[in-house]
Design a protein around this motif. Structure first.
Motif, short mmCIF file in Angstrom:
data_model
loop_
_atom_site.label_atom_id
_atom_site.label_comp_id
_atom_site.label_asym_id
_atom_site.label_seq_id
_atom_site.Cartn_x
_atom_site.Cartn_y
_atom_site.Cartn_z
N ASP B 225 15.73 -9.89 4.09
CA ASP B 225 16.51 -11.07 3.78
C ASP B 225 15.51 -12.10 3.27
O ASP B 225 14.51 -12.35 3.92
CB ASP B 225 17.19 -11.57 5.06
N LEU B 226 15.77 -12.66 2.10
CA LEU B 226 14.77 -13.57 1.53
C LEU B 226 14.60 -14.84 2.34
O LEU B 226 13.62 -15.54 2.19
CB LEU B 226 15.10 -13.90 0.08
N ARG B 227 15.55 -15.11 3.21
CA ARG B 227 15.40 -16.30 4.05
C ARG B 227 14.22 -16.14 4.99
O ARG B 227 13.71 -17.11 5.52
CB ARG B 227 16.69 -16.54 4.85
N GLN B 228 13.76 -14.89 5.18
CA GLN B 228 12.56 -14.65 5.99
C GLN B 228 11.33 -15.29 5.37
O GLN B 228 10.37 -15.59 6.07
CB GLN B 228 12.30 -13.14 6.11
N TYR B 234 14.07 -22.96 5.95
CA TYR B 234 14.39 -21.77 6.74
C TYR B 234 13.24 -21.36 7.64
O TYR B 234 13.45 -20.74 8.68
CB TYR B 234 14.79 -20.60 5.84
N GLY B 235 11.99 -21.67 7.20
CA GLY B 235 10.85 -21.31 8.02
C GLY B 235 10.84 -21.99 9.37
O GLY B 235 10.29 -21.48 10.34
N GLU B 236 11.50 -23.18 9.43
CA GLU B 236 11.48 -23.95 10.67
C GLU B 236 12.68 -23.65 11.56
O GLU B 236 12.76 -24.13 12.68
CB GLU B 236 11.43 -25.45 10.35
N LEU B 237 13.64 -22.90 11.02
CA LEU B 237 14.83 -22.57 11.80
C LEU B 237 14.71 -21.12 12.25
O LEU B 237 14.25 -20.27 11.50
CB LEU B 237 16.09 -22.74 10.96
N GLY B 238 15.12 -20.83 13.46
CA GLY B 238 15.05 -19.46 13.95
C GLY B 238 16.00 -18.57 13.17
O GLY B 238 17.13 -18.95 12.88
N PHE B 239 15.52 -17.38 12.79
CA PHE B 239 16.37 -16.57 11.93
C PHE B 239 15.99 -15.10 12.00
O PHE B 239 14.81 -14.75 11.91
CB PHE B 239 16.24 -17.10 10.49
N THR B 291 7.71 -20.05 -13.96
CA THR B 291 7.76 -19.68 -12.55
C THR B 291 8.90 -18.70 -12.31
O THR B 291 9.83 -18.59 -13.11
CB THR B 291 7.92 -20.91 -11.66
N ILE B 292 8.78 -17.99 -11.19
CA ILE B 292 9.87 -17.13 -10.73
C ILE B 292 10.27 -17.63 -9.34
O ILE B 292 9.40 -17.84 -8.50
CB ILE B 292 9.45 -15.65 -10.67
N GLN B 293 11.52 -17.85 -9.13
CA GLN B 293 12.00 -18.37 -7.86
C GLN B 293 13.09 -17.45 -7.34
O GLN B 293 13.97 -17.04 -8.09
CB GLN B 293 12.55 -19.78 -8.07
N ARG B 294 12.99 -17.10 -6.07
CA ARG B 294 14.01 -16.21 -5.50
C ARG B 294 14.65 -16.85 -4.28
O ARG B 294 13.98 -17.51 -3.51
CB ARG B 294 13.41 -14.87 -5.12
N VAL B 295 15.94 -16.61 -4.13
CA VAL B 295 16.69 -17.21 -3.03
C VAL B 295 17.70 -16.17 -2.54
O VAL B 295 18.15 -15.34 -3.31
CB VAL B 295 17.40 -18.49 -3.53
N GLU B 296 18.03 -16.21 -1.25
CA GLU B 296 19.04 -15.30 -0.71
C GLU B 296 20.41 -15.94 -0.84
O GLU B 296 20.71 -16.94 -0.22
CB GLU B 296 18.73 -14.98 0.75
N GLN B 297 21.23 -15.35 -1.68
CA GLN B 297 22.59 -15.83 -1.89
C GLN B 297 23.53 -15.10 -0.94
O GLN B 297 23.12 -14.13 -0.32
CB GLN B 297 22.99 -15.51 -3.31
N PRO B 298 24.80 -15.50 -0.88
CA PRO B 298 25.74 -14.72 -0.06
C PRO B 298 25.74 -13.24 -0.45
O PRO B 298 25.87 -12.38 0.39
CB PRO B 298 27.08 -15.35 -0.36
#
Lengths: 150, 358, 119, 127
Positions: B225-228, B234-239, B291-298
């Motif tokens: 999961d890219l939120r990792q 997201y780094g500061e929230l438990g996941f 740049t390349i940017q990646r994000v976790e979408q639904p």
């Protein structure tokens, strides 16, 4: 006006086709079918078959490939019929006005009776649009019955 | 038995969008599938080169109306990355909040559509009724039911007031409470299981080599999961990513049904830790660099490539959306299943065609 | 179906979710992006809104002092509202109503001759 | 800037990609950038959320081998690049014949940048 024409006005069936919209208006059309806006209160039913439909709801601007599909669907619908263009893209092309594959609004391909602006158009606006379309449908039905009478 | 080729789509009652699959059947069994897309292709990437880069924020939000906020956010992140802009911490948490709100809305929408695909009308209606409360929250905070336009280059356009936060917290807990009654239906109901268990199986190896992303990958047993990576806050929230191992349509539904809860938790946590301060910084100048940017979408991982040359116009803007990555996987899942299962399997990847074709 | 039964029973006895739209209108949230309204008296025809508009819906003619909005192309993003230096454009919560034909809104500012004596 | 790419030649492409495959990387996407005198194609791979890029630069007329023999899922993006940019990619596993998005008679390669206009602009900016 015969009983069939009257019932057509009381319970119009809609066909939804997504041309090249961003999905925003499509989910709003679906939202207007679900409990919270419940368009079925007015007898409006979403159908998948163009030959059952009285009102064509089109979202999104027309692109080169789907112009043919849209014309097909329009031609398959029985007369009298009403076309409602939902959303800014369906009206004029909207934010995609300078995309190379967009021909413009739906009116470039088929005649449009009602324009519903908004990006994305709200369910309330879509309900208003369909109701306006019914006025158009009534006029068309009357015109047709006059023609038949002649 | 003779083979028959039937097109599925572009106009189909199950699909809200025009996707065309030319399916070859032998009797009732699917033998092979050939995709024919292009019914929604607009040429958005080219338009992104013609517009000014701040205008593009609104263009890219309309890549897809369902994950609209996330596209806008990723594009803004990419521009901020090129220009070396550090956004304020409050904006980071607000972006997490808006992302999770979009995720809840998207997953509830999809769970409803899945129920519709196998004819469970009342469940469809129930999910969409719950979703409407999330949409109301989006309207209250972002100013629009679907297209939030909350993200801008340099932060977030829409800040939340304390009053709004208390309404949001209350509503999200109510939604969670309502979901407690509905989620067991997806998890346990006989009808749901009958239509989804063992249908459209994608093994772990296949998922990796076919490049599946997001919930589809996680349903096949890959904890990715890219939120990792901890973008935004997201780094500061438990996941912890949610993983299922069966890789069938049921597992994909379960992953999404559980992710709704996770998203509610994350949204509440983001609001709980919301720092004080500004939500937006002024950005001057033009982007120069790539740049390349990646994000976790639904639906899974989205990749944005942005290149600027120091002028107002970009040289290249590209988006690889999750459904794009799922099409090869779909072509693998469909053969072997029956004609009546095609809509369910197709929907199980959460297809978003306007994303795919842009 | 058995798992769905509690939900069905609950729905039978709970208040309907439906918003009876034309009969009861919901109060819109403040700051909802509905449509934009223009005040020609405040405008100084700087053309900033026209340049910033992502959908190219606003046309400003400096020489003739006209401001034209294609409401059917507008995507209500509120960029013009935020960027207008004179606050001549306002966002109104009410959505734009559907119509039978597309119309373009044209506003005329004070003519150059009238304004010159002031300056 | 969160973007690094390993420069390789078109001949090395298949071997490098095969190596990525053997190391267990997932194919993410390929991005084509039209640099007017040449094309740059960036291949992105992912392993446990770590992104690795390979970059190939080829002339406008040169031929590029397809990586869809290694990663089948690359066929879609290669078809797209072939159609929208006119990059000469050979042996795509599922060749859709350059008609993925557009129809017959439309602008053949709409994503290519027009040399004249951009060059003139560039001169202006530099000068």
């Amino acid at each position: 006006m015969g009983i069939i024409q009257k019932s057509q006005l009381k319970s119009p069936w809609v066909l939804h086709y997504d041309c090249s919209s961003c999905n925003g208006c499509d989910i709003e059309i679906l939202a207007s079918l679900t409990p919270v806006y419940d368009i079925e209160r007015f007898g409006i039913i979403n159908t998948g078959n163009p030959k059952h439909a009285d009102v064509l709801l089109v979202t999104g601007g027309v692109n080169r490939r789907n112009a043919r599909v849209l014309k097909n669907l329009y031609n398959q619908m029985p007369e009298p019929k009403v076309v409602v263009a939902v959303g800014s893209c369906a009206c004029t092309g909207g934010v995609f006005y300078n995309c190379y594959n967009i021909l413009g609004g739906v009116d470039k391909v088929i005649p449009v009776d009602v324009y519903v602006p908004g990006c994305a158009a709200r369910p309330e606006a879509i309900i208003d649009g369909v109701v306006l379309g019914l006025q158009k449908l009534k006029e068309k039905t009357q015109m047709k019955s006059e023609e038949v009478a002649k | 038995m003779a083979k028959i080729v039937t097109p599925f789509g572009p106009q189909h009652p199950v699909l809200p969008e025009p996707l065309q699959l030319n399916i070859t059947y032998e009797d009732e069994k699917v033998v092979s599938v050939a995709p024919a897309i292009g019914y929604i292709h607009r040429g958005l990437e080219k338009a992104g080169e013609l517009n000014d880069f701040p205008q593009n924020v609104f263009l890219v939000e309309r890549v897809c109306g369902i994950c609209s906020f996330m596209h806008g956010m990723t594009y803004c992140e990419a521009i901020e990355d090129i220009m070396g802009v550090e956004i304020p911490p409050r904006a980071k948490y607000l972006r997490v909040f808006y992302s999770e709100l979009s995720r809840i809305h998207s997953h509830l929408l999809w769970l409803g559509l899945l129920a519709d695909a196998f004819g469970f009308e009342s469940l469809f209606m129930k999910y969409w009724a719950i979703r409407e409360r999330i949409v109301d929250l989006m309207e209250m905070t972002g100013g629009h039911r679907i297209i939030l336009s909350a993200s801008c280059i340099g932060g977030v356009r829409r800040d939340l007031t304390d009053e709004q936060i208390s309404i949001i917290e209350k509503t999200l807990l109510e939604v969670k409470n309502e979901l407690d009654h509905v989620t067991p239906v997806i998890l346990k109901d006989y009808t749901v299981k009958k239509r989804t268990v063992g249908i459209g199986v994608l093994s772990k190896e296949e998922a990796l080599t076919l490049g599946a992303v997001g919930p589809v990958l996680r349903a096949s047993g890959v904890a990715q999961d890219l939120r990792q990576t901890g973008y935004e806050a997201y780094g500061e929230l438990g996941f912890e990513p949610i993983v299922e191992t069966d890789g069938d349509s049921y597992a994909r539904a379960v992953v999404r049904a559980r992710e709704v809860y996770q998203a509610i938790e994350l949204a509440l946590e983001a609001l709980h830790h919301l720092p004080e301060g500004e939500a937006q910084v002024k950005v001057k100048g033009n982007p120069n660099g790539e740049t390349i940017q990646r994000v976790e979408q639904p639906r899974g991982e989205v990749l944005w490539y942005v290149k600027g040359n120091g002028t107002k116009n970009l040289v290249r803007m590209r988006v690889r959306t999750p459904t794009y990555a799922h099409i090869p996987a779909l072509l693998k899942m469909l053969p072997g299943c029956e004609m009546a299962d095609v809509p369910v399997v197709t929907l199980s990847i959460d297809p978003c065609i306007s994303c795919t074709e842009r | 179906m058995a798992v769905m039964l509690p939900n069905i029973m609950k729905n039978l006895f709970s208040r309907p979710e439906t918003r009876l739209y034309p009969a009861e209108e919901r109060i819109l949230y403040p700051h909802t992006r509905g449509h934009i309204e223009f005040d020609a008296d405040k405008c100084n025809f700087c053309t900033l809104c026209s340049k910033k508009c992502p959908a190219d819906a606003i046309k400003v003619d400096r020489a003739n002092k006209t401001w034209t909005l294609d409401g059917y192309r507008c995507i209500v993003c509120a960029v013009c509202v935020e960027d207008c230096p004179k606050e001549a454009i306002q966002m109104i919560e009410q959505w734009r109503t559907p119509a039978f034909s597309k119309t373009v809104e044209v506003y005329e500012g004070p003519k150059p001759e009238e304004k010159q004596p002031e300056a | 800037m969160s973007f690094e790419a390993k420069q390789i030649t078109p001949e090395q492409l298949i071997n490098e990609t095969q190596q990525m495959f053997n190391e267990g990387y997932r194919f993410v996407t390929a991005t084509c950038v039209d640099e007017i005198e040449q094309f740059r194609i960036i291949y992105s791979f992912d392993r446990e959320t770590e992104l690795v890029n390979l970059e190939v630069a080829i002339g406008k007329e040169e031929q590029l081998p397809s990586v869809s023999g290694v990663y089948l899922c690359a066929f879609l993006v290669e078809n797209e690049i072939k159609e929208l940019f006119g990059v000469n990619i050979s042996d795509i596993a599922v060749d859709l014949g350059g008609r993925l998005y557009m129809i017959e008679g439309a602008d053949p390669h709409p994503m290519t940048r027009k040399e004249k206009k951009k060059a003139a602009k560039g001169v202006k900016k530099n000068g």
